[in-house]
Design a protein around this motif. Structure first.
Motif, PDB file in Angstrom:
ATOM      1  N   ALA A  12       0.832  -1.207   0.000  1.00 23.97           N
ATOM      2  CA  ALA A  12       0.000   0.000   0.000  1.00 23.97           C
ATOM      3  C   ALA A  12       0.869   1.262   0.000  1.00 23.97           C
ATOM      4  O   ALA A  12       0.543   2.251  -0.653  1.00 23.97           O
ATOM      5  CB  ALA A  12      -0.907  -0.012   1.227  1.00 23.97           C
ATOM      6  N   GLY A  13       1.956   1.243   0.717  1.00 19.31           N
ATOM      7  CA  GLY A  13       2.837   2.405   0.758  1.00 19.31           C
ATOM      8  C   GLY A  13       3.443   2.719  -0.595  1.00 19.31           C
ATOM      9  O   GLY A  13       3.626   3.883  -0.966  1.00 19.31           O
ATOM     10  N   THR A  14       3.737   1.685  -1.350  1.00 22.94           N
ATOM     11  CA  THR A  14       4.303   1.880  -2.682  1.00 22.94           C
ATOM     12  C   THR A  14       3.275   2.498  -3.616  1.00 22.94           C
ATOM     13  O   THR A  14       3.601   3.364  -4.432  1.00 22.94           O
ATOM     14  CB  THR A  14       4.780   0.531  -3.255  1.00 22.94           C
ATOM     15  N   VAL A  15       2.031   2.068  -3.479  1.00 29.18           N
ATOM     16  CA  VAL A  15       0.964   2.658  -4.293  1.00 29.18           C
ATOM     17  C   VAL A  15       0.861   4.153  -4.006  1.00 29.18           C
ATOM     18  O   VAL A  15       0.674   4.971  -4.912  1.00 29.18           O
ATOM     19  CB  VAL A  15      -0.376   1.951  -4.006  1.00 29.18           C
ATOM     20  N   ALA A  16       1.023   4.520  -2.742  1.00 31.45           N
ATOM     21  CA  ALA A  16       0.950   5.941  -2.367  1.00 31.45           C
ATOM     22  C   ALA A  16       2.070   6.738  -3.041  1.00 31.45           C
ATOM     23  O   ALA A  16       1.886   7.900  -3.401  1.00 31.45           O
ATOM     24  CB  ALA A  16       1.045   6.083  -0.854  1.00 31.45           C
ATOM     25  N   GLU A  17       3.220   6.119  -3.226  1.00 30.35           N
ATOM     26  CA  GLU A  17       4.333   6.824  -3.863  1.00 30.35           C
ATOM     27  C   GLU A  17       3.992   7.224  -5.305  1.00 30.35           C
ATOM     28  O   GLU A  17       4.513   8.197  -5.830  1.00 30.35           O
ATOM     29  CB  GLU A  17       5.594   5.957  -3.835  1.00 30.35           C
ATOM     30  N   PHE A  18       3.113   6.479  -5.915  1.00 27.31           N
ATOM     31  CA  PHE A  18       2.719   6.800  -7.292  1.00 27.31           C
ATOM     32  C   PHE A  18       1.739   7.978  -7.360  1.00 27.31           C
ATOM     33  O   PHE A  18       1.310   8.360  -8.435  1.00 27.31           O
ATOM     34  CB  PHE A  18       2.098   5.570  -7.969  1.00 27.31           C
ATOM     35  N   GLN A  19       1.344   8.502  -6.208  1.00 25.91           N
ATOM     36  CA  GLN A  19       0.480   9.685  -6.194  1.00 25.91           C
ATOM     37  C   GLN A  19       1.296  10.967  -6.181  1.00 25.91           C
ATOM     38  O   GLN A  19       0.737  12.061  -6.154  1.00 25.91           O
ATOM     39  CB  GLN A  19      -0.444   9.654  -4.968  1.00 25.91           C
ATOM     40  N   ARG A  20       2.591  10.866  -6.122  1.00 26.23           N
ATOM     41  CA  ARG A  20       3.435  12.060  -6.139  1.00 26.23           C
ATOM     42  C   ARG A  20       3.444  12.659  -7.550  1.00 26.23           C
ATOM     43  O   ARG A  20       3.119  11.974  -8.521  1.00 26.23           O
ATOM     44  CB  ARG A  20       4.846  11.690  -5.680  1.00 26.23           C
ATOM     45  N   PRO A  21       3.848  13.913  -7.641  1.00 24.46           N
ATOM     46  CA  PRO A  21       3.706  14.571  -8.959  1.00 24.46           C
ATOM     47  C   PRO A  21       4.507  13.906 -10.089  1.00 24.46           C
ATOM     48  O   PRO A  21       3.989  13.775 -11.197  1.00 24.46           O
ATOM     49  CB  PRO A  21       4.177  16.000  -8.687  1.00 24.46           C
ATOM     50  N   TYR A  22       5.723  13.521  -9.829  1.00 27.90           N
ATOM     51  CA  TYR A  22       6.523  12.901 -10.896  1.00 27.90           C
ATOM     52  C   TYR A  22       6.582  11.403 -10.632  1.00 27.90           C
ATOM     53  O   TYR A  22       7.076  10.977  -9.596  1.00 27.90           O
ATOM     54  CB  TYR A  22       7.935  13.492 -10.925  1.00 27.90           C
ATOM     55  N   LYS A  23       6.083  10.642 -11.562  1.00 26.10           N
ATOM     56  CA  LYS A  23       6.030   9.206 -11.325  1.00 26.10           C
ATOM     57  C   LYS A  23       5.954   8.470 -12.651  1.00 26.10           C
ATOM     58  O   LYS A  23       5.690   9.065 -13.698  1.00 26.10           O
ATOM     59  CB  LYS A  23       4.827   8.828 -10.466  1.00 26.10           C
ATOM     60  N   HIS A  24       6.166   7.193 -12.588  1.00 29.68           N
ATOM     61  CA  HIS A  24       5.928   6.359 -13.751  1.00 29.68           C
ATOM     62  C   HIS A  24       4.412   6.160 -13.902  1.00 29.68           C
ATOM     63  O   HIS A  24       3.684   6.161 -12.914  1.00 29.68           O
ATOM     64  CB  HIS A  24       6.625   5.013 -13.594  1.00 29.68           C
ATOM     65  N   GLY A  25       3.980   5.987 -15.138  1.00 27.95           N
ATOM     66  CA  GLY A  25       2.551   5.988 -15.424  1.00 27.95           C
ATOM     67  C   GLY A  25       1.853   4.690 -15.109  1.00 27.95           C
ATOM     68  O   GLY A  25       1.279   4.044 -15.992  1.00 27.95           O
ATOM     69  N   LEU A  26       1.838   4.316 -13.860  1.00 26.16           N
ATOM     70  CA  LEU A  26       1.150   3.084 -13.461  1.00 26.16           C
ATOM     71  C   LEU A  26      -0.363   3.239 -13.612  1.00 26.16           C
ATOM     72  O   LEU A  26      -1.045   2.341 -14.093  1.00 26.16           O
ATOM     73  CB  LEU A  26       1.515   2.757 -12.008  1.00 26.16           C
ATOM     74  N   ALA A  27      -0.857   4.398 -13.204  1.00 22.61           N
ATOM     75  CA  ALA A  27      -2.309   4.613 -13.238  1.00 22.61           C
ATOM     76  C   ALA A  27      -2.847   4.662 -14.663  1.00 22.61           C
ATOM     77  O   ALA A  27      -3.990   4.291 -14.913  1.00 22.61           O
ATOM     78  CB  ALA A  27      -2.648   5.914 -12.517  1.00 22.61           C
ATOM     79  N   THR A  28      -2.033   5.110 -15.602  1.00 22.23           N
ATOM     80  CA  THR A  28      -2.510   5.226 -16.984  1.00 22.23           C
ATOM     81  C   THR A  28      -2.237   3.968 -17.799  1.00 22.23           C
ATOM     82  O   THR A  28      -2.558   3.926 -18.980  1.00 22.23           O
ATOM     83  CB  THR A  28      -1.829   6.411 -17.680  1.00 22.23           C
ATOM     84  N   GLY A  29      -1.624   2.983 -17.167  1.00 26.09           N
ATOM     85  CA  GLY A  29      -1.333   1.747 -17.892  1.00 26.09           C
ATOM     86  C   GLY A  29      -0.067   1.807 -18.719  1.00 26.09           C
ATOM     87  O   GLY A  29       0.240   0.877 -19.458  1.00 26.09           O
ATOM     88  N   ALA A  30       0.674   2.908 -18.589  1.00 21.24           N
ATOM     89  CA  ALA A  30       1.919   3.016 -19.361  1.00 21.24           C
ATOM     90  C   ALA A  30       2.937   1.994 -18.898  1.00 21.24           C
ATOM     91  O   ALA A  30       3.733   1.488 -19.690  1.00 21.24           O
ATOM     92  CB  ALA A  30       2.491   4.426 -19.229  1.00 21.24           C
ATOM     93  N   VAL A  31       2.949   1.693 -17.633  1.00 22.00           N
ATOM     94  CA  VAL A  31       3.833   0.650 -17.103  1.00 22.00           C
ATOM     95  C   VAL A  31       3.042  -0.213 -16.126  1.00 22.00           C
ATOM     96  O   VAL A  31       2.023   0.208 -15.582  1.00 22.00           O
ATOM     97  CB  VAL A  31       5.073   1.229 -16.377  1.00 22.00           C
ATOM     98  N   LYS A  32       3.563  -1.410 -15.931  1.00 18.80           N
ATOM     99  CA  LYS A  32       2.996  -2.304 -14.934  1.00 18.80           C
ATOM    100  C   LYS A  32       4.100  -2.643 -13.935  1.00 18.80           C
ATOM    101  O   LYS A  32       5.279  -2.523 -14.254  1.00 18.80           O
ATOM    102  CB  LYS A  32       2.499  -3.597 -15.598  1.00 18.80           C
ATOM    103  N   CYS A  33       3.722  -3.060 -12.771  1.00 23.61           N
ATOM    104  CA  CYS A  33       4.732  -3.407 -11.763  1.00 23.61           C
ATOM    105  C   CYS A  33       5.711  -4.436 -12.326  1.00 23.61           C
ATOM    106  O   CYS A  33       6.923  -4.358 -12.112  1.00 23.61           O
ATOM    107  CB  CYS A  33       4.076  -3.961 -10.500  1.00 23.61           C
ATOM    108  N   ALA A  34       5.154  -5.402 -13.057  1.00 20.80           N
ATOM    109  CA  ALA A  34       5.991  -6.498 -13.551  1.00 20.80           C
ATOM    110  C   ALA A  34       6.915  -6.061 -14.693  1.00 20.80           C
ATOM    111  O   ALA A  34       7.768  -6.835 -15.117  1.00 20.80           O
ATOM    112  CB  ALA A  34       5.112  -7.658 -14.020  1.00 20.80           C
ATOM    113  N   ASP A  35       6.743  -4.829 -15.189  1.00 20.75           N
ATOM    114  CA  ASP A  35       7.706  -4.349 -16.183  1.00 20.75           C
ATOM    115  C   ASP A  35       9.093  -4.169 -15.560  1.00 20.75           C
ATOM    116  O   ASP A  35      10.105  -4.335 -16.228  1.00 20.75           O
ATOM    117  CB  ASP A  35       7.251  -3.000 -16.765  1.00 20.75           C
ATOM    118  N   CYS A  36       9.104  -3.783 -14.318  1.00 17.98           N
ATOM    119  CA  CYS A  36      10.380  -3.505 -13.647  1.00 17.98           C
ATOM    120  C   CYS A  36      10.746  -4.574 -12.625  1.00 17.98           C
ATOM    121  O   CYS A  36      11.923  -4.765 -12.321  1.00 17.98           O
ATOM    122  CB  CYS A  36      10.327  -2.157 -12.932  1.00 17.98           C
ATOM    123  N   HIS A  37       9.737  -5.232 -12.074  1.00 15.63           N
ATOM    124  CA  HIS A  37       9.993  -6.202 -11.015  1.00 15.63           C
ATOM    125  C   HIS A  37       9.687  -7.614 -11.494  1.00 15.63           C
ATOM    126  O   HIS A  37       8.676  -7.828 -12.161  1.00 15.63           O
ATOM    127  CB  HIS A  37       9.123  -5.910  -9.795  1.00 15.63           C
TER     128      HIS A  37
END
Lengths: 268, 652
Positions: A125-150
């Motif tokens: 849950a804490g990691t999801v919160a990090e994606f709410q910061r202004p500069y982030k990878h586009g997880l919410a828009t589907g540009a990337v998925k967690c499994a792209d990097c992990h």
């Protein structure tokens, strides 16, 4: 041997046949199950739900095994009896999920192709919160998925990142221009990895750096405050006046900070 | 771009409509098959009359969301808006998903198509997943991502003078396409093939650096990478072997140019003369390739032992041709000679063999005990003698897990990490030409999982590390990590989760002062009364804090100063979906991020969305979003904007 043959005989005489028998009560589950590759498995229900035959007669939940309710070792064993021989399993023991007893069914929906909602975020849950910061990878828009990097199944590289192509960090999957090899490498890029300087999930810094200002990031290594011979990063920017804003913004001049093909000081 | 929009909408709509028409006979068959099944449902114990398992499943189905977005005028910095949000106006394919099952051609058992963001959004993607059980699985993943960044606060040497030009700005697009084909999935011998293309192009601003001055100039970016791979997955009894051979080809062709008189960042004369840049042409031509080999193996010799191993080897090579011609007035700091023209032409090459190997074993001496052992090594070096870079890292780890009972699992382990690295040292390095670094770290881990019946689960992990050598002074040396997580299913529809994580690092004095404290606490709630039929509530609050203290030396004065960095962030996310009369739904929510410390930042993005059905094949969508961003230290980057969206959802 006699016991085995008796069981076989009973099985032949029984009306039980998976998944048709199971569908009598669990029609929604079996219906969805028909869409996925597990449907091709012979005696599909019994493969995971040991005791399904007995349960079909007694209708007692205690008679059938449900991997979701098992402890880590038993749940994994249930899935890995078939999936042991898979490439994804090769690095599993080195992965955090294996060490933390996160089982296959924690993430995977076995009966449907529908993914569990917010799969990774259920625990991270804490990691999801990090994606709410202004500069982030586009997880919410589907540009990337967690499994792209992990590599969620386990890692063969020395950190938590997935390997892409050859043994390269997953970041290179999209950031191919940072791959190199460079004639003049910036050593931490290779040795510490991208997260040595960047916060990949989200940051308040425009380049997703770990620090608010560029020079503070660089000064962490380029300070010459230690005489310990075993510690690298003793390079001082000797002629630089760190109080001059023109000099303070390191990457204004050191433009090829990830590595340069033509300049040792990473200036071009 | 308008062509793209038209093409994407033109492509998706007929597909959806065609799917609707084609599905009719299939639906009829399904309905016929389902009719007796419904009646027989109550006779669950009569398997001979049980319905076919997939009889009620729709053969095709999907939806597409089409909409038009309007933005109000951005208050504040439009560049900041583009750097953070970058959602433009115009028609968009907001989302698309379609599933085709059992097509008459029998080419696939199942075909999934999905897409979003087409029409100009910064993240557009398209995915295809086609499979025929035991025959093949084909996956295509294409992404088109826009990267825009023009923030005056980042590495701007002239910010104090009120010049808001970002000298490290860029406006680029990256396109990523990945295609993979697995033949005979699930069989003992499974060949697979893959192709990936990753490319980026665009423009930006970069800095051309010379002695005594540096000049912001236009930059053209253009790079692409091709990856072709093929291999087999081979299951032999209780063993498994994957062999893969792949190749990478990449090229990076950047060019930097300037055609007007550019005074650079130095506005004062240098030795009485004003340096400037006139014409500049700087080009990079980087060509590279790499062949790599990969092997993965698994073996279960007995029921109590699993073994796996992997080996990867690659040898990337780059060949570089560099050209630079610049005219103006320049100086050479070594000779203090002025020149009005410079010309450079270099050729270079880079080689970097890289190998990685792992061996792991899982031993189960008892049905409640699991021992996991792994050894890992990663080694690479470049082929240079003067700029030699070497990095060898290895790790051995053992973990023991004990299922003490059905409700308690305990775990503990030890990890030893060691490595040796060297790189070219600095001008004042006391270690000779090369800085050599070592890593020697012992880490102990312990943890447990408690399943407090019926619905409460607790997880806890502790990690303590002590190092006798670290590679960089900012590497974690002596650290303690704690992680606690509690998950409570209050009811079948109400779930609460609390997480706490902490990292505290204090490096020994001989490594130089480096103190780092990080804490993260979060609470999440998920409430779906009646399975979320009428109300869905997802909420989350996270608090992050970080404090780093490190010493550095000011070179001119040789005095020691302390760099302190602190960040305290609060993040709230909440979404409430309510189903209104008439099957309309309203979704309220958004997220808010507020931080204080070295770079205080506020970022809020509330939104409300209304979806109302017109008929069973069409819904109308309306959405309002508000974005607000501010940083007290960099007020020039503040922005606020309203965003409206209207659209339809076509459903089949």
């Amino acid at each position: 041997m006699a016991l085995l043959s008796q069981e076989k005989k009973e099985a032949e005489q029984s009306d039980y046949k998976a998944p048709d028998t199971c569908a009598g009560c669990h029609d929604e589950i079996v219906g969805a199950f028909g869409k996925i590759r597990h449907a091709g498995v012979k005696n599909s229900c019994d493969s995971c739900h040991t005791g399904a035959r007995k349960h079909s007669e007694s209708v007692d939940p205690a008679d059938v095994q449900n991997p979701v309710k098992l402890n880590g070792l038993a749940a994994d064993k249930s899935c890995l009896s078939c999936h042991q021989n898979q490439a994804t399993h090769a690095g599993r023991i080195r992965g955090g999920h294996a060490r933390s007893a996160v089982t296959c069914v924690t993430c995977h929906s076995i009966h449907t192709t529908a993914k569990k909602p917010d799969n990774c975020g259920q625990c991270h849950a804490g990691t999801v919160a990090e994606f709410q910061r202004p500069y982030k990878h586009g997880l919410a828009t589907g540009a990337v998925k967690c499994a792209d990097c992990h590599n969620v199944h386990g890692r063969t590289l020395g950190n938590s990142f997935a390997a892409t192509s050859a043994n390269e960090p997953g970041c290179n999957k999209c950031h191919g221009d940072k791959r190199g090899p460079f004639v003049f490498e910036h050593a931490p890029v290779r040795q510490e990895g991208c997260s040595g300087c960047h916060e990949p999930h989200g940051s308040a810094n425009p380049r997703m750096l770990n620090r608010a200002e560029v020079h503070l990031q660089c000064l962490e290594c380029h300070t010459n405050t230690t005489n310990n011979a075993s510690v690298s990063g003793t390079t001082p920017p000797a002629f630089h006046n760190l109080r001059d804003p023109r000099i303070k913004n390191c990457t204004t001049c050191h433009v090829k900070i990830h590595g340069s093909h033509v300049n040792r000081a990473l200036l071009r | 771009m308008r062509h793209l929009q038209a093409i994407s909408i033109g492509f998706l709509l007929p597909l959806l409509l065609a799917g609707q028409e084609a599905a009719k006979p299939e639906e009829k068959k399904a309905a016929e098959a389902a009719a007796p099944a419904a009646g027989e449902k109550k006779k669950a114990k009569e398997p001979e009359v049980a319905p076919p398992p997939t009889a009620e499943e729709p053969k095709t189905g999907g939806s597409v969301d089409l909409g038009y977005r309007w933005n109000s005028d951005v208050t504040g910095s439009y560049d900041t808006y583009r750097s953070i949000v970058n959602l433009g106006e115009g028609p968009r394919v907001l989302g698309f998903h379609y599933t085709l099952m059992d097509a008459p051609s029998k080419v696939w058992d199942r075909l999934d198509l999905s897409a979003a963001g087409w029409g100009g959004d910064p993240a557009a993607w398209f995915r295809l997943d086609a499979s025929k059980i035991s025959t093949y699985r084909l996956r295509l993943d294409h992404r088109d991502t826009a990267y825009f960044n023009a923030m005056p606060s980042f590495a701007n040497p002239l910010l104090d003078r009120g010049v808001f030009l970002n000298q490290r700005a860029f406006d680029t697009r990256r396109k990523y396409t990945d295609l993979s084909l697995v033949m005979r999935p699930g069989k003992n011998f499974t060949p697979y093939f893959g192709y990936t293309r990753d490319s980026g192009d665009g423009r930006g601003v970069t800095t051309f650096v010379t002695d005594g001055n540096e000049y912001p100039v236009a930059n053209l970016l253009d790079d692409r990478t091709h990856n072709v791979r093929g291999g087999v997955e081979w299951t032999i009894g209780k063993g498994h072997l994957t062999l893969e051979q792949g190749g990478i080809v990449f090229d990076d062709n950047q060019s930097v140019s300037n055609t007007t008189r550019n005074p650079g960042n130095r506005r004062t004369p240098f030795l009485g003369r004003q340096l400037f840049l006139g014409d500049l042409l700087q080009t990079y031509q980087v060509d590279g390739h790499s062949i790599y080999s990969k092997a993965l193996a698994g073996w279960q010799p007995t029921s109590w032992l699993d073994m796996t191993g992997s080996f990867l080897y690659s040898q990337p090579k780059s060949d570089i041709l560099y050209n630079q011609v610049n005219k103006g007035l320049f100086t050479d700091l070594d000779t203090l000679v002025f020149a009005d023209q410079q010309s450079l032409r270099w050729a270079a090459a880079a080689r970097q063999p890289h190998s990685t190997g792992t061996v792991t074993a899982e031993i189960r001496p008892h049905q409640r005990i699991r021992i996991m052992e792994s050894v890992f090594t990663d080694r690479f070096h470049n082929s240079s003698t003067l700029d030699r870079l070497v990095w060898n890292q290895s790790q051995q780890q053992i973990d023991v897990m004990v299922d003490a009972s059905r409700w308690l699992t305990l775990r503990g382990g030890h990890r030893y990490t060691w490595g040796d690295g060297s790189s070219r040292g600095g001008l004042f390095s006391t270690n000779g030409i090369f800085d050599a670094g070592k890593l020697r770290r012992n880490t102990w881990t312990a943890g447990g999982t408690v399943r407090v019946r019926p619905r409460l689960t607790l997880f806890g992990d502790v990690e303590m590390a002590r190092s006798t050598a670290i590679l960089f002074r900012t590497s974690l040396g002596d650290f303690d990590k704690y992680r606690l997580r509690a998950k409570y299913d209050v009811t079948a529809n109400l779930n609460v989760q609390i997480t706490f994580a902490s990292l505290r690092n204090e490096n020994p004095p001989q490594f130089g002062l480096f103190s780092l404290k990080q804490r993260q606490a979060s609470a999440a709630i998920q409430w779906l009364p009646r399975g979320g039929k009428h109300i869905k509530l997802l909420g989350e609050y996270a608090r992050n804090s970080m404090r780093s203290v490190i010493d550095y030396t000011v070179p001119q004065l040789l005095t020691r100063e302390r760099s302190e960095y602190a960040d305290n962030g609060h993040t709230v996310s909440a979404f409430l979906d309510v189903r209104l009369p008439g099957a309309a739904t309203v979704a309220l929510g958004g997220s808010s991020f507020q931080s204080s410390g070295s770079r205080p930042t506020s970022f809020h993005q509330p939104q409300v969305r209304l979806t109302a059905p017109v008929n069973k094949h069409m819904h109308v969508i309306a959405e309002y979003r508000w974005f607000s961003f501010s940083q007290p230290f960099y007020r020039v980057e503040l922005f606020r904007t309203h965003q409206f969206l209207a659209g339809i959802r076509l459903i089949q």
